[in-house]
Design an enzyme around this catalytic site. Structure first.
Site, PDB file in Angstrom:
ATOM      1  N   PHE A   1       1.655  -3.395   3.852  1.00 40.13           N
ATOM      2  CA  PHE A   1       2.207  -4.660   4.443  1.00 40.13           C
ATOM      3  C   PHE A   1       3.614  -5.073   4.128  1.00 40.13           C
ATOM      4  CE2 PHE A   1      -2.498  -6.778   3.868  1.00 40.13           C
ATOM      5  CZ  PHE A   1      -2.905  -6.136   5.037  1.00 40.13           C
TER       6      PHE A   1
ATOM      7  N   LYS B   1      -9.483   8.282   3.289  1.00 40.34           N
ATOM      8  CA  LYS B   1      -9.657   6.939   3.182  1.00 40.34           C
ATOM      9  C   LYS B   1     -11.111   6.841   3.917  1.00 40.34           C
ATOM     10  CE  LYS B   1      -5.345   4.438   3.048  1.00 40.34           C
ATOM     11  NZ  LYS B   1      -4.543   5.380   3.397  1.00 40.34           N
TER      12      LYS B   1
ATOM     13  N   HIS C   1      -2.075   7.859   7.048  1.00 41.40           N
ATOM     14  CA  HIS C   1      -2.482   6.684   6.459  1.00 41.40           C
ATOM     15  C   HIS C   1      -3.748   6.166   6.721  1.00 41.40           C
ATOM     16  CE1 HIS C   1      -1.599   2.966   4.316  1.00 41.40           C
ATOM     17  NE2 HIS C   1      -1.867   2.223   5.395  1.00 41.40           N
TER      18      HIS C   1
ATOM     19  N   HIS D   1      -9.621   2.342   0.933  1.00 40.93           N
ATOM     20  CA  HIS D   1      -8.404   1.953   0.718  1.00 40.93           C
ATOM     21  C   HIS D   1      -7.725   1.724  -0.778  1.00 40.93           C
ATOM     22  CE1 HIS D   1      -4.011   1.432   1.539  1.00 40.93           C
ATOM     23  NE2 HIS D   1      -4.419   0.621   2.573  1.00 40.93           N
TER      24      HIS D   1
ATOM     25  N   GLU E   1      -0.344   5.370  14.475  1.00 45.98           N
ATOM     26  CA  GLU E   1       0.034   6.366  13.535  1.00 45.98           C
ATOM     27  C   GLU E   1      -0.012   7.581  14.440  1.00 45.98           C
ATOM     28  OE1 GLU E   1      -0.571   8.355   9.144  1.00 45.98           O
ATOM     29  OE2 GLU E   1      -1.692   6.900   9.837  1.00 45.98           O
TER      30      GLU E   1
ATOM     31  N   CYS F   1       0.693  -1.344   0.014  1.00 42.22           N
ATOM     32  CA  CYS F   1      -0.013  -0.172  -0.070  1.00 42.22           C
ATOM     33  C   CYS F   1       0.872   1.355   0.106  1.00 42.22           C
ATOM     34  CB  CYS F   1      -0.987  -0.072   1.181  1.00 42.22           C
ATOM     35  SG  CYS F   1      -2.233  -1.619   1.128  1.00 42.22           S
TER      36      CYS F   1
END
Length: 417
Positions: A403, A337, A305, A342, A316, A165
């Site tokens: 990931f 998002k 994110h 996403h 975060e 991502c």
């Protein structure tokens, strides 16, 4: 050596909430959710039956029948976003040497639907290997960069970045570095993804990574909310034209912002979960600030994110407070998002576009779908819940994580000649 200054001169986007940049920005500003029931396949046996699909997409408006056979949907989205960005930038053979224009394009997954269809077709047959001659080039993640260069005749650096991502944020940072070093005068950069398919949804369901709020899709993406239950899959793509400043000025280009810093790091912690204290995120933001030559109090806005996952939405904000200290509470933070879902490998660039436009229009889009504070998150932070906020933005930071523990942070600054 003296590094070149880099600016943004073109934007393009096809997203779940708008198929052009103006449509996308208007929907972001108004807090529109792109989530709805999946239309692409029968979801009746799936745990998750909704996603943020691109709406009203008609490939015949962009490609002829012979041409489109060569492109997986992720490449179609990429070509459309790139074409928009190139047109917006005004790059042409009359004002630019196309030998000096590169393409750095990304996808986290590539042609997942093509792979799925070819394997299903083989298994359903008699064992005779009858595969589409375009199977491999449609599937590979780098192919969109190749298609963009072929279509436009760009002969500069050409490759793909793949970091789950974080892929398109990595692509943007690579574009910044290549132009800084004088390896190109302009680079078309971004990413695209099209993983809303049986295998994509089924795979993320198996990981318990995506929301199963089938009774209320539009509120399912809930970044920083106590009752979040996973991210919502999105699709589409975004493109940006990064250009060497003097070249842009010489041809009279419109300049949206200056690209001033990029930071990369690894969590070195877990295959799919973030570092529990957000240490990788802290490092990527810190390195981006150092690269940009900025102080913590120069940042007015952070596009997080912010995926709406249980662990990521805790880590975060921890990293933000650790790095920015008391100034963290003066920053307008958001998660787009909450509206787009996403976009996986396309997320970084689509959110970078939102970040640049927030600064350009002096308006921070909201984080929608917040209902209950999470006691594990510092709720003194300004998450721009519910409504957009007018404010001057001198510099904006955009985070994207993937990931494998990949972290990428890019910083844009208001352009001053």
């Amino acid at each position: 050596m003296e590094l070149k200054r880099v600016v943004v001169t073109g934007l393009g986007a096809i997203t779940p909430i708008g198929n052009t940049v103006p449509e996308y920005w208007d929907a972001l500003s108004e807090g529109v959710s792109g989530a709805a029931g999946i239309t692409r396949f029968d979801t009746s046996k799936f745990k998750t039956q909704f996603a943020c699909e691109v709406k009203n997409y008609d490939w015949t408006k962009f490609f002829d029948r012979k041409e489109v056979r060569k492109y997986d949907l992720f490449a179609q989205f990429g070509l459309i976003a790139a074409d928009q960005a190139i047109a917006d930038s005004g790059l042409s053979k009359e004002n630019t040497d196309f030998d000096e224009v590169g393409v750095i394009w990304s996808s986290g997954i590539g042609g997942l639907q093509t792979l799925f269809e070819e394997v299903v077709g083989f298994v359903a047959g008699d064992g005779t290997p009858r595969f589409n001659p375009f199977f491999i080039p449609k599937m590979i993640a780098d192919i969109t960069a190749g298609h963009i260069s072929i279509k436009h005749g760009f002969r500069g650096p050409n490759f793909a970045t793949v970091s789950a991502c974080a892929s398109s944020a990595n692509a943007l940072i690579d574009a910044l570095m290549y132009i800084r070093l004088g390896k190109a005068v302009a680079i078309v950069s971004g990413g695209s993804e099209a993983a809303i398919s049986e295998s994509g949804v089924g795979g993320f369901n198996a990981m318990h990574a995506i929301s199963t709020r089938n009774d209320d899709p539009k509120t399912a993406s809930r970044p920083f909310d106590k009752d979040r239950d996973g991210f919502v899959m999105g699709e589409g793509g975004g493109g940006m034209v990064f250009e060497e400043l003097e070249h842009a000025l010489a041809r009279g280009a419109k300049i949206y912002a200056e690209v001033v810093g990029g930071g990369l790091s690894a969590d070195a912690s877990h295959m799919t979960s973030p570092h529990p204290e957000g240490f990788g995120a802290f490092l990527s933001m810190k390195r981006a600030l150092e690269d940009a030559g900025l102080k913590v109090d120069d940042i007015d806005h952070i596009n997080t994110h912010g995926t709406s996952t249980p662990l990521g939405d805790i880590a975060e904000p921890q990293a933000i407070v650790k790095l920015f200290g008391e100034h963290a509470y003066k920053i307008s933070i958001n998660s787009t998002k909450s509206m787009t879902g996403h976009l996986l490998g396309g997320a970084g660039v689509v959110e970078a576009i939102a970040s640049v436009l927030a600064m350009y229009h002096s308006l921070v889009p909201p984080t929608i779908n917040h209902f209950t504070d999470d006691p594990q998150i510092d709720n003194k932070l300004d998450f721009t819940f519910h409504h957009a906020k007018k404010r001057e933005i001198r510099a904006v930071l955009s985070n994207t994580f993937g990931f494998g523990g990949h972290n990428a942070t890019i910083i844009f600054k208001k352009f001053v000649q």
